[in-house]
Design a protein around this motif. Structure first.
Motif, PDB file in Angstrom:
ATOM      1  N   GLU A  26       9.126   1.812  11.365  1.00  0.00           N
ATOM      2  CA  GLU A  26       8.213   1.155  10.419  1.00  0.00           C
ATOM      3  C   GLU A  26       8.835  -0.107   9.823  1.00  0.00           C
ATOM      4  N   THR A  51       2.380   7.625  11.604  1.00  0.00           N
ATOM      5  CA  THR A  51       0.979   7.410  11.217  1.00  0.00           C
ATOM      6  C   THR A  51       0.790   7.722   9.730  1.00  0.00           C
ATOM      7  N   MET A  54       2.575   5.299   7.393  1.00  0.00           N
ATOM      8  CA  MET A  54       1.945   3.990   7.262  1.00  0.00           C
ATOM      9  C   MET A  54       0.625   4.051   6.509  1.00  0.00           C
ATOM     10  N   TRP A  56      -2.019   6.475   6.892  1.00  0.00           N
ATOM     11  CA  TRP A  56      -3.144   7.269   7.415  1.00  0.00           C
ATOM     12  C   TRP A  56      -2.775   8.741   7.216  1.00  0.00           C
ATOM     13  N   HIS A  87      -4.877  -1.450  12.101  1.00  0.00           N
ATOM     14  CA  HIS A  87      -4.195  -2.632  11.541  1.00  0.00           C
ATOM     15  C   HIS A  87      -3.665  -2.298  10.152  1.00  0.00           C
ATOM     16  N   HIS A  88      -2.381  -2.493   9.964  1.00  0.00           N
ATOM     17  CA  HIS A  88      -1.746  -2.221   8.672  1.00  0.00           C
ATOM     18  C   HIS A  88      -1.747  -3.491   7.834  1.00  0.00           C
ATOM     19  N   THR A  89      -1.872  -3.320   6.523  1.00  0.00           N
ATOM     20  CA  THR A  89      -1.973  -4.492   5.642  1.00  0.00           C
ATOM     21  C   THR A  89      -0.739  -5.394   5.700  1.00  0.00           C
ATOM     22  N   GLU A  90       0.387  -4.849   6.134  1.00  0.00           N
ATOM     23  CA  GLU A  90       1.597  -5.673   6.185  1.00  0.00           C
ATOM     24  C   GLU A  90       1.773  -6.393   7.524  1.00  0.00           C
ATOM     25  N   ASP A  93       0.333  -3.759  13.923  1.00  0.00           N
ATOM     26  CA  ASP A  93      -0.672  -2.869  14.491  1.00  0.00           C
ATOM     27  C   ASP A  93      -0.032  -1.526  14.824  1.00  0.00           C
ATOM     28  N   GLY A 238       2.867   4.703   1.814  1.00  0.00           N
ATOM     29  CA  GLY A 238       2.188   3.952   2.886  1.00  0.00           C
ATOM     30  C   GLY A 238       2.579   2.491   2.967  1.00  0.00           C
ATOM     31  N   LYS A 239       3.753   2.169   2.434  1.00  0.00           N
ATOM     32  CA  LYS A 239       4.215   0.775   2.439  1.00  0.00           C
ATOM     33  C   LYS A 239       5.611   0.711   3.037  1.00  0.00           C
TER      34      LYS A 239
END
Ligand code: ADP
Ligand code: MG
Length: 277
Positions: A26, A51, A54, A56, A87-90, A93, A238-239
């Motif tokens: 990650e 998953t 991140m 989800w 798609h992750h905000t950071e 993919d 999740g970050k």
């Protein structure tokens, strides 16, 4: 002329659980994205830790995961561009995973070309991304062999506190075997010491021990990843560590690892180009 990309695919492997594979996948992935690279992360562990980490939180409810894509490939069905990719905000993919991947691994046994299903799934993505990082499951079973078959290089996180020389030996043998039989170009990116504690004598001893035992054969990254509570917290929020604790020592370490990995990839690319002349 448009030169299509050819991603560097890195399998993050160690058959021992809890060595920092998912955390490294990650944060290295997001680190590379922060450097402007296009990055795809692949959760290749039925536990779906990447998953979840991140953001989800309910992987079992996702309609399309890695097992869906691998099953399609096994059945000779084509995969649409972008199918199943989150798609992750950071800026990275993700192809997610859930428990269905465990069942898929079992069904691989009777499949033609069973070691190359993941490689086939990623065929299209190879031309869309600069880096593809594979978060492997803690075993040397068929899923990990698929990851090694699809990879250009392997990055091996080793928890510095617990030195399993035998485990490492076994892993290196598997890499050798995959290289001989399936993927002759497979390289070892290096051993990454994780959860280090350089303040203690013991921590320093372990570091020296691993470098002494393997440093002549395999690259051991200069950069190590220190232990920190802040790093252990990220899977719940999740970050990445860059968002959660940007000024901390773990963010600093992953930033520097990112640079080392990028430099390696560029060196490798240059070598390929020179050989092609
Ligand atoms: P693996 O994927 O190899 O099983 P993880 O990345 O999930 O390993 O890490 C195992 C555990 O250690 C997780 O609970 C994670 O939050 C924690 N962890 C990972 N890196 C660090 C670190 N640098 N400092 C403290 N805890 C960490
Ligand atoms: Mg993991």
């Amino acid at each position: 002329m448009k030169i299509s990309k050819k991603a560097t695919t890195i399998a993050i492997v160690n058959q021992k659980g809890g060595t920092g594979k998912t955390t490294t996948c990650e944060n290295l992935g997001i680190g590379l994205a922060m450097e402007g690279k296009k990055v795809l992360l692949v959760d290749a562990d039925p536990q779906g830790s990447l998953t979840i980490s991140m953001g989800w939180q309910q992987p079992d409810e996702l309609p399309t995961t890695l097992s869906t894509l691998m099953a399609k490939t096994m059945n000779d069905q084509s995969i649409l561009p972008g199918e199943g990719i989150l798609h992750h905000t950071e800026g990275v993919d993700l192809i997610p995973a859930n428990i269905e991947l465990a069942g898929l691994e079992v069904s691989l046994v009777n499949t033609m070309n069973r070691e190359k299903m993941l490689k086939q799934v990623l065929e299209g993505a190879k031309h869309e991304y600069d880096f593809i990082l594979l978060d492997c499951t803690p075993s040397l079973g068929m899923l990990t062999v698929n990851a090694l078959a699809a990879a250009d290089t392997t990055l091996i996180p080793v928890q510095a506190q617990y030195l399993s020389a035998k485990g490492l030996e076994q892993l290196l043998q598997t890499v050798q075997k995959v290289r001989r039989q399936i993927n002759p170009k497979l390289k070892i990116e290096g051993i990454l010491l994780t959860m280090t504690d350089s303040r203690t004598n013991y921590g320093q001893q372990i570091d020296n021990l691993i470098r002494g035992a393997y440093g002549s054969k395999i690259k051991v990254f200069d950069q190590t990843i220190p232990r920190s509570v802040r790093a252990a917290e990220i899977s719940a929020v999740g970050k990445s560590i860059f968002q959660h604790d940007p000024k901390g020592k773990v963010a600093e370490a992953y930033r520097s690892l990112t640079k080392e990995v990028m430099a390696n990839a560029e060196r490798q690319l240059k070598r390929v180009v020179e050989r092609g002349r």
